[in-house]
Enzyme design. Structure first.
Site, short mmCIF file in Angstrom:
data_model
loop_
_atom_site.label_atom_id
_atom_site.label_comp_id
_atom_site.label_asym_id
_atom_site.label_seq_id
_atom_site.Cartn_x
_atom_site.Cartn_y
_atom_site.Cartn_z
CB SER A 18 -0.93 -0.03 1.22
OG SER A 18 -1.92 0.97 1.11
CG ASN A 19 -0.28 4.82 -1.09
OD1 ASN A 19 -0.86 5.62 -0.39
ND2 ASN A 19 -0.85 4.24 -2.15
CB ALA A 20 2.56 6.88 3.66
CB ALA A 85 -2.47 7.58 -2.84
#
Ligand code: CTP
Length: 203
Positions: A18-20, A85
């Site tokens: 995933s991402n932040a 995102a």
């Protein structure tokens, strides 16, 4: 319709990529749009925030779930703001159960996920579409290329420091690559300004 937050792509039943992204930008836009009296459909990946009261909320986890919900809701919307995102890659295979350690390095084969925004752009008709571009270098050039390839009307350019932050610095570009307007500050405050700007363009 507003997309927000990260998506997750599972490697096995317990691990994901995933991402932040905090989802703050998308949620602030949804809140601003509601305050301005708009009907809002918020399609969100997993974030640590409650959806603003009064929106139609769809919680999703993977990119393909986000794509499915967005396609289902698209015909009921006048326009789209894509602040999510989205994970660009996913493991080719999701392993059932839990991958055990082997004592050796491992590699994971990945393929690109579907591009939610580009697919909406292909069936755009009379919708207006605003994308986001998160760029580290050649920012305006890359943002314009994304606007064109995803068939957006405008693209909101920001940089990686926006991820997880309370504030953001954005520029809105049109299809000629011209910077139409720029806003800096708290994500809630600039959301009102972004929404007011979009309202003027589409009314
Ligand atoms: N986006 C999307 N689906 C994807 C990837 C991106 O809907 N699979 C949307 C984002 O919500 C954003 C825009 O496309 O509105 C641009 O996202 P960004 O991550 O900046 O660009 P990518 O197209 O993913 O390209 P890259 O990561 O190579 O810069």
């Amino acid at each position: 319709m507003i997309t927000a937050g990260p998506t997750r792509e599972y490697l096995d039943d317990v691990r994901y990529l995933s991402n932040a992204s905090s989802g703050r930008m998308g949620y602030a836009l949804a809140t601003a749009a509601l305050k301005k009296g708009h009907e809002v459909i918020l399609v969100s990946g997993p974030v640590d925030m409650k959806p603003p009261q009064g929106c139609e909320f769809h919680s999703v986890e993977t990119t393909s779930q986000m794509k499915e919900v967005c396609h289902d809701c698209f015909s009921r919307c006048d326009g789209v703001i894509a602040a999510a995102a989205v994970c660009d890659y996913k493991p080719v295979n999701r392993i059932e159960g839990k991958l055990a350690k082997t004592g050796n390095p491992i590699s994971i084969d990945m393929i690109e996920t579907d591009d939610v925004l580009a697919e909406l752009g292909q069936t755009k008709n009379d919708h207006w579409i605003v994308g986001f571009a998160l760029e580290a270098e050649n920012a305006r050039e890359n943002a314009l290329q994304k606007l064109r390839s995803k068939n957006c009307d405008w693209i909101i350019l920001n940089n990686p420091s926006a991820i997880g932050s309370e504030t953001n610095d954005v520029e809105i570009l049109d299809s000629t690559g011209k910077v139409k307007v720029s806003f800096s500050g708290n994500k809630s405050d600039i959301s009102i300004e972004i929404l007011s700007w979009i309202e003027k363009q589409v009314s």
